[in-house]
Design a protein around this motif. Structure first.
Motif, mmCIF file in Angstrom:
data_model
loop_
_atom_site.group_PDB
_atom_site.id
_atom_site.type_symbol
_atom_site.label_atom_id
_atom_site.label_comp_id
_atom_site.label_asym_id
_atom_site.label_seq_id
_atom_site.Cartn_x
_atom_site.Cartn_y
_atom_site.Cartn_z
ATOM 1 N N THR A 194 -2.041 6.444 -17.319
ATOM 2 C CA THR A 194 -2.974 5.315 -17.423
ATOM 3 C C THR A 194 -3.944 5.241 -16.250
ATOM 4 O O THR A 194 -4.799 4.370 -16.210
ATOM 5 C CB THR A 194 -2.205 3.981 -17.505
ATOM 6 N N GLY A 195 -3.792 6.146 -15.272
ATOM 7 C CA GLY A 195 -4.646 6.057 -14.087
ATOM 8 C C GLY A 195 -3.906 5.347 -12.981
ATOM 9 O O GLY A 195 -3.190 4.367 -13.207
ATOM 10 N N PHE A 196 -4.071 5.836 -11.779
ATOM 11 C CA PHE A 196 -3.277 5.336 -10.665
ATOM 12 C C PHE A 196 -3.935 4.160 -9.946
ATOM 13 O O PHE A 196 -3.258 3.301 -9.394
ATOM 14 C CB PHE A 196 -3.027 6.483 -9.663
ATOM 15 N N TYR A 197 -5.246 4.105 -9.947
ATOM 16 C CA TYR A 197 -5.995 3.138 -9.121
ATOM 17 C C TYR A 197 -5.795 1.701 -9.594
ATOM 18 O O TYR A 197 -5.910 1.395 -10.785
ATOM 19 C CB TYR A 197 -7.485 3.503 -9.158
ATOM 20 N N ARG A 198 -5.482 0.814 -8.644
ATOM 21 C CA ARG A 198 -5.395 -0.623 -8.923
ATOM 22 C C ARG A 198 -6.397 -1.329 -7.995
ATOM 23 O O ARG A 198 -6.177 -1.398 -6.778
ATOM 24 C CB ARG A 198 -3.979 -1.138 -8.684
ATOM 25 N N PRO A 199 -7.509 -1.819 -8.547
ATOM 26 C CA PRO A 199 -8.580 -2.370 -7.706
ATOM 27 C C PRO A 199 -8.188 -3.591 -6.886
ATOM 28 O O PRO A 199 -8.854 -3.919 -5.902
ATOM 29 C CB PRO A 199 -9.698 -2.722 -8.710
ATOM 30 N N ASN A 200 -7.105 -4.275 -7.259
ATOM 31 C CA ASN A 200 -6.714 -5.477 -6.489
ATOM 32 C C ASN A 200 -5.923 -5.142 -5.219
ATOM 33 O O ASN A 200 -5.650 -6.020 -4.406
ATOM 34 C CB ASN A 200 -5.904 -6.446 -7.360
ATOM 35 N N LEU A 201 -5.552 -3.855 -5.046
ATOM 36 C CA LEU A 201 -4.853 -3.463 -3.822
ATOM 37 C C LEU A 201 -5.876 -2.948 -2.805
ATOM 38 O O LEU A 201 -6.575 -1.966 -3.059
ATOM 39 C CB LEU A 201 -3.821 -2.358 -4.114
ATOM 40 N N HIS A 202 -5.957 -3.609 -1.669
ATOM 41 C CA HIS A 202 -6.922 -3.239 -0.624
ATOM 42 C C HIS A 202 -6.168 -2.465 0.460
ATOM 43 O O HIS A 202 -5.350 -3.050 1.185
ATOM 44 C CB HIS A 202 -7.602 -4.491 -0.053
ATOM 45 N N LEU A 203 -6.446 -1.176 0.547
ATOM 46 C CA LEU A 203 -5.685 -0.305 1.439
ATOM 47 C C LEU A 203 -6.312 -0.255 2.831
ATOM 48 O O LEU A 203 -7.541 -0.196 2.973
ATOM 49 C CB LEU A 203 -5.616 1.117 0.868
ATOM 50 N N PHE A 546 -2.482 11.863 -7.532
ATOM 51 C CA PHE A 546 -1.627 11.599 -8.678
ATOM 52 C C PHE A 546 -2.325 11.861 -10.016
ATOM 53 O O PHE A 546 -2.112 11.149 -11.003
ATOM 54 C CB PHE A 546 -1.093 10.162 -8.618
ATOM 55 N N SER A 547 -3.173 12.877 -10.029
ATOM 56 C CA SER A 547 -3.764 13.397 -11.277
ATOM 57 C C SER A 547 -4.635 12.392 -12.022
ATOM 58 O O SER A 547 -4.820 12.500 -13.228
ATOM 59 C CB SER A 547 -2.650 13.866 -12.239
#
Length: 645
Positions: A194-203, A546-547
């Motif tokens: 489904t895709g790894f990126y979660r825009p609400n997590l600010h790294l 993570f592909s």
């Protein structure tokens, strides 16, 4: 599907990827779901389990995860249970009865449960629709948490005639996904990412010296201490120390680690989940199975073990979709420690040679047999070869892959029982031939004051009987409360497929494979440092790792995107090894190791890495143990090699 989603789970629509996976399972296919942590992987088996005709069996690596899932399922009116080591005999028997009757739809177990002869005999008589493998990356030796027992799951699936498999994981690279899928024959079209990126997590990553970390963290927490957050550390004592220091500065924080009693851990976890306690300072023992939606920050006080661990740990933040911060306080102080753990797992060639010699010896002893067998008890062989148990399991798996040995079955060498009813009453419960059989089991048993041990050889001479029938009988007596049964000393039986191998050649080949694995693990740690210190977008780098090719633009909010690239401060000064007196530091350990002494063993001793031999010789209390734990293992080994010349 929509009706069940609403009626049982209270959701009006599926999350991304869920419907695709559920449909594949209900259409009769095996499938894999690679979703980020907290994005609803569990529903992918929970909903199909309600529709499938037979049992769904879920293999999960952690008891905390299992118990959390069962509580959730039972709250939704779905009959789910587990069989695990914390249960009483009565509780286990009750679960088994529910599974046999078809009342329980989902059974959750650890992978090790399948090594249990009694459990395998029970489950072989139960029709199963679906095998679910949670944390499925554990099946690949290219994954970050390879567990050799997971490699046996495809053969268990075949032996138990389970038609479908569902693999679930959050952290799998392209190589791992391909490896997992091929082992279970899952077609690419039934693998859903489904895709790894979660825009609400600010790294964010901040390079700091170890002495400055607490001050920075205290200031950072001042405006966040009313929120829920987890601060991860590597060591138990660090968790205690950081929590105390934060409390001294007026910030309410509690430590959590595996060294605490289960009662204390459960109490702290409950306080955190209920919102009574906001900030937890924890080792990675805290988090698996934690499904709290409003965790607003995750801080890594120490560097995480790998990119995969980092991804799993930050995945616990912001599950409600709200903005959450993920901060790493980066310094290189524990890099040597992380690397050294890897070196402690690599067996020496001499140890590998001992294992191979045992195979040759067993083949010679059974040379008259068409299918020679090799029996082993893992802990005994571990002590004999001085190879850690987990590394020894990996070695056995390598030998399977090279077609040297083939696992046939495992059994408990000892079955002990004590009577809960008078012996005569138990015998009289049965009639005719069955009575004679039960009486023979008891009369041939090795008796002690309270406990007796089943003597299979003696029984067979008196009353010819198949081992499986004996096991079925004593398990039945245990289930009925007539006896209490205990089993111990797991013995693994392998068929020797090829004993004609050249010893030196195969030892070298296997040593090289372990060294490659070692290099891969060390590279994984270096890759982590490269990611954190890179000027490129952190979120995009993670997604690519993570592909996930769906993220084509930078996130714009991470520290790298804001131009705040992390620079690691230099590690603290260590006295050069050359300035230490070799004889003064090592004389004690060299003397105690005697003829077993090698540069690798002495270096492990100095770096504080344990081996079975150290336990046997009680070397952890010897002078010099862990004296160089902050140095790199490779440097210590070189220094020791020169000193031993």
């Amino acid at each position: 599907m929509q009706q069940l989603l609403q009626s049982h789970f209270g959701f009006s629509e599926f999350r991304p990827g869920q419907e695709q996976v559920v449909r594949a399972i209900l259409d009769g296919h095996s499938a894999a779901a690679i979703f980020p942590t907290g994005s609803g992987k569990s529903l992918c088996y929970q909903l199909p389990a309600l529709c499938l005709p037979h049992l769904t069996i879920v293999v999960s690596p952690l008891l905390a995860l299992i118990q959390d899932q069962i509580s959730f399922l039972n709250s939704k009116g779905i009959a789910a249970a587990s069989i695990d080591s914390t249960q009483s005999r009565e509780e286990t028997n009750e679960v088994m009865a529910g599974v046999r009757a078809g009342v329980i739809k989902i059974l959750m177990i650890s992978v090790e449960r399948l090594n249990n002869e009694r459990f395998r005999q029970f489950i072989a008589g139960v029709p199963i629709s679906l095998l679910v493998v949670d944390e499925a990356h554990c099946i690949s030796e290219w994954g970050h948490n390879f567990r050799p027992d997971y490699l046996k799951l495809p053969s268990y699936q075949q032996a138990l005639n389970i038609p479908q498999t569902l693999l679930l994981t959050a952290t799998a690279t392209s190589k791992v996904i391909e490896d997992m899928g091929s082992k279970f024959g899952i077609k690419p079209e039934h693998i859903t990412l489904t895709g790894f990126y979660r825009p609400n997590l600010h790294l964010g990553v901040k390079g700091l010296s170890s002495t400055d970390k607490l001050d920075y963290l205290s200031t950072w927490l001042q405006t966040r201490q009313l929120s829920s957050g987890i601060i991860y550390v590597t060591l138990q004592q660090t968790a205690e120390k950081v929590a105390e220091q934060l409390k001294a500065r007026g910030i309410s924080a509690k430590a959590y680690h595996a060294g605490m009693t289960s009662e204390v851990r459960h109490a702290i976890q409950h306080q955190f989940m209920s919102g009574e306690q906001g900030i937890i300072v924890a080792t990675i023992a805290f988090g698996m199975g934690i499904d709290k939606s409003d965790i607003r920050f995750v801080v890594h006080y120490d560097l995480p073990k790998s990119i995969e661990n980092y991804a799993q740990e930050i995945g616990r933040a912001g599950r409600d979709g709200g903005d959450s911060e993920c901060l790493v306080l980066a310094n290189g102080d524990n890099l040597s420690t992380l690397e050294n753990f890897v070196y402690g797992d690599t067996p020496e060639p001499s140890g590998i040679g001992i294992v191979l010699n045992e195979i040759k010896k067993a083949a010679f002893e059974h040379r008259s047999s068409q299918l020679p067998q090799w029996e082993l008890v893992l802990n005994s062989l571990s002590n004999q070869s001085n190879i850690r148990p987990l590394s020894l399991k990996t070695l056995l798996v390598y030998l399977e892959l090279l077609n040297v040995i083939k696992p046939t079955y495992s059994y408990f060498a000892e079955y002990k029982f004590k009577f809960l009813l008078p012996e005569a009453e138990v015998i009289e419960y049965f009639t005719a031939e069955r009575r004679d059989f039960i009486r023979a089991i008891f009369t041939t048993a090795d008796r002690a004051k309270i406990w007796s041990s089943v003597n299979f050889d003696s029984l067979n001479q008196t009353y010819a009987s198949d081992r499986q029938r004996v096991l079925k009988a004593i398990n039945y007596l245990d289930e009925k409360g007539m006896i209490e049964l205990q089993s111990k000393q797991m013995t693994q039986v392998y068929q020797i497929v090829n004993s004609e191998f050249e010893l030196k050649e195969l030892t070298a080949k296997l040593s090289k494979r372990f060294l490659n694995k070692e290099a891969s693990e060390v590279a994984r740690i270096n890759h982590l440092v490269e990611l954190f210190t890179s000027p490129n977008c952190l979120s995009r780098q993670l997604a690519h790792y993570f592909s996930d090719d769906q993220m084509t633009q930078d996130c714009g909010v991470c520290t790298a995107c804001r131009g705040e690239r992390a620079i690691l401060p230099p590690p603290p000064y260590l006295t050069p090894l050359e300035e230490h007196d070799f004889n003064q530091v090592c004389a004690d350990v060299v003397a105690k190791l005697g003829t077993a002494c090698t540069p690798v063993l002495v270096a492990r001793f100095l770096c504080g890495l344990t081996t079975p031999l150290f336990t046997k010789l009680k070397l952890r209390s010897a002078k010099g143990y862990a004296q160089f734990e902050r140095y790199r293992f490779s440097d210590v080994k070189l220094w020791v090699t020169q000193g031993l010349k």
